[in-house]
Design a protein around this motif. Sequence first.
Motif, PDB file in Angstrom:
ATOM      1  N   ASP A   1      -9.450  -3.984  -4.605  1.00  0.00           N
ATOM      2  CA  ASP A   1      -9.998  -5.321  -3.770  1.00  0.00           C
ATOM      3  C   ASP A   1     -10.290  -4.329  -2.614  1.00  0.00           C
ATOM      4  OD1 ASP A   1      -9.016  -7.760  -5.330  1.00  0.00           O
ATOM      5  OD2 ASP A   1      -7.274  -6.769  -5.005  1.00  0.00           O
ATOM      6  N   ASN A   2      -9.394  -3.483  -1.729  1.00  0.00           N
ATOM      7  CA  ASN A   2      -9.265  -3.056  -0.578  1.00  0.00           C
ATOM      8  C   ASN A   2      -9.628  -1.546  -0.742  1.00  0.00           C
ATOM      9  OD1 ASN A   2      -9.875  -5.406   1.114  1.00  0.00           O
ATOM     10  ND2 ASN A   2      -7.705  -5.344   0.230  1.00  0.00           N
ATOM     11  N   ALA A   3     -10.610  -0.082   0.016  1.00  0.00           N
ATOM     12  CA  ALA A   3     -10.237   0.742   0.316  1.00  0.00           C
ATOM     13  C   ALA A   3     -10.621   1.051   1.112  1.00  0.00           C
ATOM     14  CB  ALA A   3     -11.385   1.021  -1.099  1.00  0.00           C
ATOM     15  N   ALA A   4      -9.737   2.646   1.647  1.00  0.00           N
ATOM     16  CA  ALA A   4     -10.518   3.575   2.101  1.00  0.00           C
ATOM     17  C   ALA A   4     -10.094   5.135   1.681  1.00  0.00           C
ATOM     18  CB  ALA A   4      -9.056   3.151   3.643  1.00  0.00           C
ATOM     19  N   THR A   5      -9.879   6.170   2.442  1.00  0.00           N
ATOM     20  CA  THR A   5      -9.928   6.858   2.415  1.00  0.00           C
ATOM     21  C   THR A   5      -9.065   8.116   3.435  1.00  0.00           C
ATOM     22  OG1 THR A   5     -12.041   7.566   1.575  1.00  0.00           O
ATOM     23  CG2 THR A   5     -11.211   9.382   1.794  1.00  0.00           C
ATOM     24  N   GLY A   6      -8.341   8.823   3.123  1.00  0.00           N
ATOM     25  CA  GLY A   6      -7.752   9.569   4.207  1.00  0.00           C
ATOM     26  C   GLY A   6      -6.718   9.455   4.694  1.00  0.00           C
ATOM     27  N   GLU A   7      -6.038  10.774   5.723  1.00  0.00           N
ATOM     28  CA  GLU A   7      -4.475  10.314   5.425  1.00  0.00           C
ATOM     29  C   GLU A   7      -4.124   8.732   7.036  1.00  0.00           C
ATOM     30  OE1 GLU A   7      -2.450  14.081   7.456  1.00  0.00           O
ATOM     31  OE2 GLU A   7      -3.283  13.092   9.238  1.00  0.00           O
ATOM     32  N   ASN A   8      -5.019   9.228   7.562  1.00  0.00           N
ATOM     33  CA  ASN A   8      -4.559   7.227   8.553  1.00  0.00           C
ATOM     34  C   ASN A   8      -4.961   6.123   7.504  1.00  0.00           C
ATOM     35  OD1 ASN A   8      -3.654   7.053  11.089  1.00  0.00           O
ATOM     36  ND2 ASN A   8      -5.459   5.724  10.952  1.00  0.00           N
ATOM     37  N   ALA A   9      -5.491   6.796   6.384  1.00  0.00           N
ATOM     38  CA  ALA A   9      -5.346   5.467   5.576  1.00  0.00           C
ATOM     39  C   ALA A   9      -4.217   4.967   4.811  1.00  0.00           C
ATOM     40  CB  ALA A   9      -6.769   5.305   4.971  1.00  0.00           C
ATOM     41  N   VAL A  10      -3.525   6.970   3.838  1.00  0.00           N
ATOM     42  CA  VAL A  10      -2.480   6.120   3.094  1.00  0.00           C
ATOM     43  C   VAL A  10      -1.365   6.339   4.454  1.00  0.00           C
ATOM     44  CG1 VAL A  10      -0.652   8.251   2.418  1.00  0.00           C
ATOM     45  CG2 VAL A  10      -2.802   7.958   1.980  1.00  0.00           C
ATOM     46  N   VAL A  11      -1.339   6.614   5.678  1.00  0.00           N
ATOM     47  CA  VAL A  11      -0.324   5.879   6.529  1.00  0.00           C
ATOM     48  C   VAL A  11      -0.163   4.908   6.770  1.00  0.00           C
ATOM     49  CG1 VAL A  11       0.727   6.345   9.597  1.00  0.00           C
ATOM     50  CG2 VAL A  11      -0.147   8.092   8.066  1.00  0.00           C
ATOM     51  N   VAL A  12      -0.942   4.821   6.892  1.00  0.00           N
ATOM     52  CA  VAL A  12      -1.490   3.260   7.448  1.00  0.00           C
ATOM     53  C   VAL A  12      -1.218   1.778   6.567  1.00  0.00           C
ATOM     54  CG1 VAL A  12      -3.082   1.217   8.542  1.00  0.00           C
ATOM     55  CG2 VAL A  12      -3.222   3.036   9.356  1.00  0.00           C
ATOM     56  N   ASN A  13      -1.438   2.064   5.371  1.00  0.00           N
ATOM     57  CA  ASN A  13      -1.293   0.968   4.280  1.00  0.00           C
ATOM     58  C   ASN A  13      -0.023   1.438   3.325  1.00  0.00           C
ATOM     59  OD1 ASN A  13      -3.562  -0.408   4.064  1.00  0.00           O
ATOM     60  ND2 ASN A  13      -4.834   1.555   4.401  1.00  0.00           N
ATOM     61  N   SER A  14       0.403   2.218   3.431  1.00  0.00           N
ATOM     62  CA  SER A  14       2.081   2.574   2.895  1.00  0.00           C
ATOM     63  C   SER A  14       2.612   1.583   3.436  1.00  0.00           C
ATOM     64  CB  SER A  14       2.528   4.329   3.065  1.00  0.00           C
ATOM     65  OG  SER A  14       1.403   4.779   3.122  1.00  0.00           O
TER      66      SER A  14
END
Length: 144
Positions: free
Chosen positions: A50-63
């Motif tokens: 449904d949504n997608a992003a790439t990289g370190e900050n995306a992992v941090v925020v979405n976690s």
Amino acid sequence: MMKILIIDAQGGGIGKQLVLAIKKNMPDAAVTAVGTNSAATMAMIKAGADNAATGENAVVVNSRRADVIIGPIGIVIADALLGEITPLMAKAVAQSDARRILIPINHCDNIVVGVEDLNIGKLIQNVIEELHKISFQTGKERPC
């Protein structure tokens, strides 16, 4: 609605299979896919995230936003998955309030003992079973 975060690296093959299985078995779940690189992200987008992003900050925020985080066990080990998991990524996943479903992939010098060596199809099936258990427990107090 359950918010599921799938994190994958390298070519995104596991993430792709996870997205396909979750969208098939739990169509109401909101699936966010985060790849450590654009190839992994693109594989999960093509699978129907449904949504997608790439990289370190995306992992941090979405976690911080997820109810459940799913990925190979390396997502909680700094420098795992051929170095694609940064220490900040591993920390964000490990410290998240989300439940984590970690797939025991014996790869890149990280070996999980005491776990059956199952094919990826069976592991994905086990993930879906765990997600169904979690969806029935919503609102109940979690142990630990």
